[in-house]
Write a protein that holds these residues in place. Structure first.
Motif, PDB file in Angstrom:
ATOM      1  N   SER A   1       0.843  -1.187   0.000  1.00 51.00           N
ATOM      2  CA  SER A   1       0.000   0.000   0.000  1.00 51.00           C
ATOM      3  C   SER A   1       0.877   1.233   0.000  1.00 51.00           C
ATOM      4  CB  SER A   1      -0.906  -0.018   1.235  1.00 51.00           C
ATOM      5  OG  SER A   1      -0.113  -0.035   2.408  1.00 51.00           O
ATOM      6  N   TYR A   2       0.234   2.385   0.094  1.00 54.74           N
ATOM      7  CA  TYR A   2       0.980   3.634   0.108  1.00 54.74           C
ATOM      8  C   TYR A   2       1.800   3.754   1.391  1.00 54.74           C
ATOM      9  CZ  TYR A   2       2.110   8.537   0.235  1.00 54.74           C
ATOM     10  OH  TYR A   2       2.792   9.713   0.299  1.00 54.74           O
ATOM     11  N   ILE A   3       3.036   4.153   1.249  1.00 55.14           N
ATOM     12  CA  ILE A   3       3.881   4.414   2.413  1.00 55.14           C
ATOM     13  C   ILE A   3       4.902   5.482   2.031  1.00 55.14           C
ATOM     14  CG2 ILE A   3       5.504   2.563   1.885  1.00 55.14           C
ATOM     15  CD1 ILE A   3       5.733   2.133   4.946  1.00 55.14           C
ATOM     16  N   SER A   4       5.162   6.373   2.958  1.00 58.50           N
ATOM     17  CA  SER A   4       6.174   7.399   2.741  1.00 58.50           C
ATOM     18  C   SER A   4       7.242   7.282   3.817  1.00 58.50           C
ATOM     19  CB  SER A   4       5.539   8.797   2.748  1.00 58.50           C
ATOM     20  OG  SER A   4       4.863   9.025   3.965  1.00 58.50           O
ATOM     21  N   VAL A   5       8.404   7.822   3.517  1.00 60.58           N
ATOM     22  CA  VAL A   5       9.533   7.768   4.439  1.00 60.58           C
ATOM     23  C   VAL A   5      10.211   9.130   4.465  1.00 60.58           C
ATOM     24  CG1 VAL A   5      11.160   6.955   2.675  1.00 60.58           C
ATOM     25  CG2 VAL A   5      11.617   6.490   5.072  1.00 60.58           C
ATOM     26  N   GLU A   6      10.743   9.472   5.630  1.00 59.70           N
ATOM     27  CA  GLU A   6      11.545  10.683   5.766  1.00 59.70           C
ATOM     28  C   GLU A   6      12.692  10.402   6.728  1.00 59.70           C
ATOM     29  OE1 GLU A   6      11.297  15.359   7.191  1.00 59.70           O
ATOM     30  OE2 GLU A   6       9.469  14.179   7.075  1.00 59.70           O
ATOM     31  N   ILE A   7      13.894  10.828   6.344  1.00 65.17           N
ATOM     32  CA  ILE A   7      15.030  10.768   7.248  1.00 65.17           C
ATOM     33  C   ILE A   7      14.863  11.937   8.215  1.00 65.17           C
ATOM     34  CG2 ILE A   7      17.544  10.840   7.482  1.00 65.17           C
ATOM     35  CD1 ILE A   7      16.652   8.432   5.849  1.00 65.17           C
ATOM     36  N   LYS A   8      14.679  11.623   9.485  1.00 62.80           N
ATOM     37  CA  LYS A   8      14.384  12.647  10.487  1.00 62.80           C
ATOM     38  C   LYS A   8      15.628  13.204  11.161  1.00 62.80           C
ATOM     39  CE  LYS A   8       9.855  12.842  10.504  1.00 62.80           C
ATOM     40  NZ  LYS A   8       9.178  14.092  10.203  1.00 62.80           N
ATOM     41  N   ALA A   9      16.598  12.344  11.480  1.00 63.14           N
ATOM     42  CA  ALA A   9      17.767  12.806  12.224  1.00 63.14           C
ATOM     43  C   ALA A   9      18.902  11.798  12.095  1.00 63.14           C
ATOM     44  CB  ALA A   9      17.410  12.982  13.702  1.00 63.14           C
ATOM     45  N   TYR A  10      20.096  12.269  12.440  1.00 65.22           N
ATOM     46  CA  TYR A  10      21.251  11.390  12.522  1.00 65.22           C
ATOM     47  C   TYR A  10      22.003  11.728  13.796  1.00 65.22           C
ATOM     48  CZ  TYR A  10      25.747   9.233  11.750  1.00 65.22           C
ATOM     49  OH  TYR A  10      26.877   8.483  11.906  1.00 65.22           O
TER      50      TYR A  10
ATOM     51  N   PRO B   1       2.345  14.823   4.523  1.00 64.55           N
ATOM     52  CA  PRO B   1       3.744  14.521   4.813  1.00 64.55           C
ATOM     53  C   PRO B   1       3.882  13.643   6.047  1.00 64.55           C
ATOM     54  CG  PRO B   1       3.219  16.721   5.578  1.00 64.55           C
ATOM     55  CD  PRO B   1       1.979  16.194   4.883  1.00 64.55           C
ATOM     56  N   VAL B   2       5.096  13.151   6.259  1.00 65.30           N
ATOM     57  CA  VAL B   2       5.369  12.314   7.422  1.00 65.30           C
ATOM     58  C   VAL B   2       5.370  13.210   8.662  1.00 65.30           C
ATOM     59  CG1 VAL B   2       7.040  10.784   8.523  1.00 65.30           C
ATOM     60  CG2 VAL B   2       6.764  10.732   6.045  1.00 65.30           C
ATOM     61  N   LYS B   3       4.414  12.995   9.547  1.00 62.71           N
ATOM     62  CA  LYS B   3       4.330  13.746  10.797  1.00 62.71           C
ATOM     63  C   LYS B   3       4.648  12.806  11.942  1.00 62.71           C
ATOM     64  CE  LYS B   3       0.959  17.022   9.127  1.00 62.71           C
ATOM     65  NZ  LYS B   3      -0.344  17.620   9.278  1.00 62.71           N
ATOM     66  N   LEU B   4       5.410  13.302  12.902  1.00 62.92           N
ATOM     67  CA  LEU B   4       5.810  12.447  14.014  1.00 62.92           C
ATOM     68  C   LEU B   4       4.616  11.851  14.745  1.00 62.92           C
ATOM     69  CD1 LEU B   4       8.843  14.384  15.511  1.00 62.92           C
ATOM     70  CD2 LEU B   4       8.865  12.290  14.158  1.00 62.92           C
ATOM     71  N   SER B   5       3.525  12.594  14.825  1.00 61.98           N
ATOM     72  CA  SER B   5       2.360  12.103  15.562  1.00 61.98           C
ATOM     73  C   SER B   5       1.706  10.890  14.914  1.00 61.98           C
ATOM     74  CB  SER B   5       1.332  13.224  15.735  1.00 61.98           C
ATOM     75  OG  SER B   5       0.886  13.651  14.466  1.00 61.98           O
TER      76      SER B   5
ATOM     77  N   MET C   1      14.682   2.868  -1.951  1.00 62.67           N
ATOM     78  CA  MET C   1      14.393   3.778  -3.064  1.00 62.67           C
ATOM     79  C   MET C   1      14.896   5.191  -2.748  1.00 62.67           C
ATOM     80  SD  MET C   1      10.572   2.458  -4.158  1.00 62.67           S
ATOM     81  CE  MET C   1      10.078   4.092  -4.601  1.00 62.67           C
ATOM     82  N   LEU C   2      14.730   5.632  -1.502  1.00 67.56           N
ATOM     83  CA  LEU C   2      15.219   6.952  -1.106  1.00 67.56           C
ATOM     84  C   LEU C   2      16.735   7.022  -1.271  1.00 67.56           C
ATOM     85  CD1 LEU C   2      14.117   9.161   1.773  1.00 67.56           C
ATOM     86  CD2 LEU C   2      16.528   8.700   1.490  1.00 67.56           C
ATOM     87  N   PHE C   3      17.435   6.004  -0.790  1.00 64.95           N
ATOM     88  CA  PHE C   3      18.892   5.973  -0.952  1.00 64.95           C
ATOM     89  C   PHE C   3      19.264   6.052  -2.430  1.00 64.95           C
ATOM     90  CE2 PHE C   3      19.204   3.215   3.128  1.00 64.95           C
ATOM     91  CZ  PHE C   3      19.255   4.342   3.928  1.00 64.95           C
TER      92      PHE C   3
ATOM     93  N   CYS D   1      15.105  14.419   3.693  1.00 67.68           N
ATOM     94  CA  CYS D   1      14.795  13.814   2.400  1.00 67.68           C
ATOM     95  C   CYS D   1      13.639  12.830   2.557  1.00 67.68           C
ATOM     96  CB  CYS D   1      16.011  13.108   1.825  1.00 67.68           C
ATOM     97  SG  CYS D   1      17.275  14.247   1.260  1.00 67.68           S
ATOM     98  N   THR D   2      12.809  12.766   1.541  1.00 68.78           N
ATOM     99  CA  THR D   2      11.619  11.929   1.585  1.00 68.78           C
ATOM    100  C   THR D   2      11.504  11.100   0.318  1.00 68.78           C
ATOM    101  OG1 THR D   2      10.260  13.654   0.570  1.00 68.78           O
ATOM    102  CG2 THR D   2      10.365  13.627   2.973  1.00 68.78           C
ATOM    103  N   ASN D   3      10.682  10.074   0.406  1.00 69.96           N
ATOM    104  CA  ASN D   3      10.322   9.262  -0.749  1.00 69.96           C
ATOM    105  C   ASN D   3       8.991   8.601  -0.434  1.00 69.96           C
ATOM    106  OD1 ASN D   3      10.325   7.714  -3.118  1.00 69.96           O
ATOM    107  ND2 ASN D   3      12.530   7.408  -3.003  1.00 69.96           N
ATOM    108  N   GLU D   4       8.352   8.092  -1.466  1.00 68.73           N
ATOM    109  CA  GLU D   4       7.079   7.417  -1.254  1.00 68.73           C
ATOM    110  C   GLU D   4       6.948   6.241  -2.192  1.00 68.73           C
ATOM    111  OE1 GLU D   4       3.692   9.952  -2.446  1.00 68.73           O
ATOM    112  OE2 GLU D   4       5.193  11.259  -3.307  1.00 68.73           O
TER     113      GLU D   4
END
Length: 94
Positions: A2-11, A27-31, A67-69, A88-91
């Protein structure tokens, strides 16, 4: 799948850990996101062969992260400077 998105939040340089958010909303929200902390070794494994078993991710989460990488840079570039991909994000859409 199904639909899924990703975001690199921190390092975290001290721990060598990447914080990644996965969401079924944009967008990807922490909540509303599933947050994963991945070691650089986990990211290397996912980036090279997409294997998610050791990282504790679902196949879809590993796929969208790989895919993001691939969209942003090579996995070797990411491992050399992980903080470059913060935000950075991807879906992935079925």
């Amino acid at each position: 799948m199904s639909y899924i998105s990703v975001e690199i939040k921190a390092y975290d340089e001290a721990r060598k850990v990447v914080t990644v958010g996965f969401s079924e909303k944009w967008p990807v929200k922490l909540s509303s996101a599933v947050i994963a902390e991945l070691t650089l070794e986990d990211c290397d494994t996912i980036g090279h062969d997409g294997d998610s078993a050791e990282a504790g991710l679902t196949d879809d989460e590993a796929c969208v992260l790989k895919m993001l990488f691939e969209d942003e840079e090579t996995i070797e570039d990411f491992l050399a400077n992980p903080s470059r991909l913060i935000g950075c994000t991807n879906e992935l859409d079925d």
